[in-house]
Write a protein that holds these residues in place. Structure first.
Motif, PDB file in Angstrom:
ATOM      1  N   VAL A   1     122.689  39.439  66.895  1.00  0.00           N
ATOM      2  CA  VAL A   1     121.322  39.828  66.574  1.00  0.00           C
ATOM      3  C   VAL A   1     121.249  41.350  66.496  1.00  0.00           C
ATOM      4  N   ILE A   2     120.555  41.865  65.486  1.00  0.00           N
ATOM      5  CA  ILE A   2     120.232  43.291  65.426  1.00  0.00           C
ATOM      6  C   ILE A   2     118.760  43.455  65.755  1.00  0.00           C
ATOM      7  N   VAL A   3     118.466  44.356  66.696  1.00  0.00           N
ATOM      8  CA  VAL A   3     117.079  44.698  67.027  1.00  0.00           C
ATOM      9  C   VAL A   3     116.915  46.191  66.799  1.00  0.00           C
TER      10      VAL A   3
ATOM     11  N   CYS B   1     113.142  50.921  73.787  1.00  0.00           N
ATOM     12  CA  CYS B   1     111.907  50.946  74.569  1.00  0.00           C
ATOM     13  C   CYS B   1     110.946  49.885  74.045  1.00  0.00           C
ATOM     14  N   GLY B   2     109.872  49.685  74.784  1.00  0.00           N
ATOM     15  CA  GLY B   2     108.784  48.815  74.349  1.00  0.00           C
ATOM     16  C   GLY B   2     109.185  47.396  74.020  1.00  0.00           C
ATOM     17  N   ILE B   3     108.590  46.876  72.948  1.00  0.00           N
ATOM     18  CA  ILE B   3     108.840  45.498  72.541  1.00  0.00           C
ATOM     19  C   ILE B   3     110.307  45.278  72.192  1.00  0.00           C
ATOM     20  N   GLY B   4     110.930  46.267  71.556  1.00  0.00           N
ATOM     21  CA  GLY B   4     112.334  46.126  71.178  1.00  0.00           C
ATOM     22  C   GLY B   4     113.235  45.938  72.381  1.00  0.00           C
ATOM     23  N   LYS B   5     113.010  46.725  73.409  1.00  0.00           N
ATOM     24  CA  LYS B   5     113.806  46.618  74.636  1.00  0.00           C
ATOM     25  C   LYS B   5     113.563  45.277  75.322  1.00  0.00           C
ATOM     26  N   ALA B   6     112.301  44.865  75.402  1.00  0.00           N
ATOM     27  CA  ALA B   6     111.967  43.581  76.019  1.00  0.00           C
ATOM     28  C   ALA B   6     112.596  42.425  75.247  1.00  0.00           C
ATOM     29  N   THR B   7     112.630  42.536  73.926  1.00  0.00           N
ATOM     30  CA  THR B   7     113.258  41.510  73.090  1.00  0.00           C
ATOM     31  C   THR B   7     114.762  41.460  73.337  1.00  0.00           C
ATOM     32  N   ALA B   8     115.391  42.629  73.401  1.00  0.00           N
ATOM     33  CA  ALA B   8     116.835  42.693  73.668  1.00  0.00           C
ATOM     34  C   ALA B   8     117.165  42.053  75.009  1.00  0.00           C
ATOM     35  N   LEU B   9     116.325  42.302  76.007  1.00  0.00           N
ATOM     36  CA  LEU B   9     116.531  41.714  77.333  1.00  0.00           C
ATOM     37  C   LEU B   9     116.493  40.195  77.267  1.00  0.00           C
ATOM     38  N   GLU B  10     115.457  39.653  76.644  1.00  0.00           N
ATOM     39  CA  GLU B  10     115.312  38.197  76.599  1.00  0.00           C
ATOM     40  C   GLU B  10     116.437  37.537  75.801  1.00  0.00           C
ATOM     41  N   LEU B  11     116.875  38.178  74.736  1.00  0.00           N
ATOM     42  CA  LEU B  11     117.977  37.609  73.947  1.00  0.00           C
ATOM     43  C   LEU B  11     119.290  37.709  74.692  1.00  0.00           C
ATOM     44  N   ALA B  12     119.477  38.785  75.459  1.00  0.00           N
ATOM     45  CA  ALA B  12     120.678  38.902  76.288  1.00  0.00           C
ATOM     46  C   ALA B  12     120.701  37.799  77.343  1.00  0.00           C
ATOM     47  N   LYS B  13     119.544  37.506  77.920  1.00  0.00           N
ATOM     48  CA  LYS B  13     119.448  36.418  78.902  1.00  0.00           C
ATOM     49  C   LYS B  13     119.899  35.095  78.302  1.00  0.00           C
TER      50      LYS B  13
ATOM     51  N   ILE C   1     122.909  43.856  69.039  1.00  0.00           N
ATOM     52  CA  ILE C   1     123.174  45.210  68.549  1.00  0.00           C
ATOM     53  C   ILE C   1     121.860  45.969  68.591  1.00  0.00           C
ATOM     54  N   MET C   2     121.820  46.999  69.435  1.00  0.00           N
ATOM     55  CA  MET C   2     120.605  47.786  69.627  1.00  0.00           C
ATOM     56  C   MET C   2     120.656  48.981  68.675  1.00  0.00           C
ATOM     57  N   ALA C   3     119.914  48.880  67.591  1.00  0.00           N
ATOM     58  CA  ALA C   3     119.924  49.901  66.547  1.00  0.00           C
ATOM     59  C   ALA C   3     118.847  50.941  66.844  1.00  0.00           C
TER      60      ALA C   3
ATOM     61  N   CYS D   1     124.040  38.612  81.498  1.00  0.00           N
ATOM     62  CA  CYS D   1     124.366  37.745  80.364  1.00  0.00           C
ATOM     63  C   CYS D   1     124.388  38.536  79.055  1.00  0.00           C
ATOM     64  N   GLY D   2     124.961  37.928  78.048  1.00  0.00           N
ATOM     65  CA  GLY D   2     124.953  38.503  76.715  1.00  0.00           C
ATOM     66  C   GLY D   2     125.809  39.746  76.588  1.00  0.00           C
ATOM     67  N   GLU D   3     125.805  40.312  75.401  1.00  0.00           N
ATOM     68  CA  GLU D   3     126.560  41.528  75.101  1.00  0.00           C
ATOM     69  C   GLU D   3     125.598  42.507  74.440  1.00  0.00           C
ATOM     70  N   LEU D   4     125.612  43.753  74.895  1.00  0.00           N
ATOM     71  CA  LEU D   4     124.712  44.779  74.392  1.00  0.00           C
ATOM     72  C   LEU D   4     125.521  45.914  73.784  1.00  0.00           C
ATOM     73  N   ILE D   5     125.233  46.246  72.539  1.00  0.00           N
ATOM     74  CA  ILE D   5     125.986  47.269  71.818  1.00  0.00           C
ATOM     75  C   ILE D   5     125.012  48.253  71.189  1.00  0.00           C
TER      76      ILE D   5
END
Length: 318
Positions: free
Chosen positions: A44-46, A51-63, A69-71, A91-95
């Motif tokens: 997934v690319i976010v 920060c904000g909604i993007g960070k919260a989304t990345a967290l939930e998808l990592a869970k 991929i944090m763009a 959980c998950g992988e964060l790049i």
């Protein structure tokens, strides 16, 4: 005197209710309302994930065990966000990958990197945006809201389409705004001051999303557009002077949804079994809503696509 007494009592009562509601929301924020389906082996690319909604989304998808991929354009903030997320889940992988939507050159470089190094791309979440930014032109000569909120997204999405088709079923999610219904695209000038910069640029992006959904019919790539409502994030940092923030921030905290609440619909659209649904419009909980009438003119979709194609040099080989 009695009038002031009742007015004061009313204000105190209303404030107490708001505080209580916020406490309940805080207590419940760890209880997901979206699909519990996991995202193992999904990339997934976010955009704007620091920060904000993007960070919260990345967290939930990592869970949910996704490869996220944090763009972002700020490496330090992105790495800090990754550390914060890691405190909440292993959980998950964060790049982190660098992306600045103000620059078409940066968008091209990001897409080239993704195409060369990623085998699959299952979900693209176009989240990053600017709002009420002081007037500025980007290096490409575009007004900054139009560049970040539309033209950058247009080029980014189109450059990654072949990879998404190869990864199908895949999906593209546009984090829009209900304010787009107050916009009006000035096709004669994307460089100067816009009438309502945020609303206008979001309407341009909605035209793109609707045309894109039509063009991708039958490809295995679906398109979903969502408005998260009013959310307390850094998006509004240009709306109020720093001197007033000490007054406004507590009010925003009480009245507006949190970033976690604002991300719930996005996460739902990213993981839910939507079947053949595409080209639809959703609210912050991922529930379908009727498209506003202003977004339904197909001639405008096509015109927006053609102009965007020219201004982003989409047909130029990368």
């Amino acid at each position: 005197m009695s009038v002031w007494k009742y007015a004061t009592a009313g204000c105190v009562f209303a404030l107490s209710i708001m505080v209580l509601r916020k406490m309940i929301r805080f207590y419940k924020r760890g209880i997901p309302i979206c699909s519990t389906k996991e995202m193992r082996n999904k990339t997934v690319i976010v955009t704007g994930a620091n920060c904000g909604i993007g960070k919260a989304t990345a967290l939930e998808l990592a869970k949910k065990h996704a490869r996220v991929i944090m763009a972002c354009r700020n490496k330090e903030k992105a790495n800090a966000a990754i550390l914060d997320i890691r405190k909440m889940t292993g959980c998950g992988e964060l790049i982190f990958k660098y992306l600045d939507l103000e620059s078409l050159k940066s968008v091209e470089a990001f897409c080239q990197d993704i195409i060369e190094h990623e085998q699959k791309l299952h979900v693209l979440i176009n989240n990053a945006a600017v709002m009420n930014h002081p007037y500025a032109q980007t290096e490409d000569g575009l007004e900054i809201h139009m560049s970040v909120n539309h033209f950058g997204n247009f080029l980014l999405t189109n450059r990654l389409l072949d990879l998404m088709k190869k990864s199908s079923p895949s999906r593209i999610i546009f984090v829009s705004s209900a304010l787009h219904k107050y916009g009006k695209v000035n096709f004669e000038d994307f460089k100067g001051h816009q009438r309502k910069p945020y609303a206008d640029s979001k309407l341009a992006n909605v035209y793109f999303a609707r045309e894109l959904a039509e063009r991708l019919q039958g490809t295995g790539v679906s398109v979903h557009t969502l408005h998260p409502g009013m959310v307390n994030t850094e998006l509004s940092r240009h709306s109020v002077s720093p001197a007033l923030n000490f007054i406004v921030n507590p009010i925003k905290y009480l009245l507006l949804s949190s970033a976690e609440e604002g991300s719930q619909g996005i996460v739902h659209l990213a993981v839910a079994g939507l079947g053949s649904d595409t080209g639809k419009y959703y609210n912050k909980k991922g529930q379908e809503e009727k498209w506003p009438e202003i977004s339904s003119d197909k001639a405008m979709w096509k015109k927006m696509w053609e102009v965007s194609e020219q201004l982003t040099h989409l047909n130029k080989a990368i």
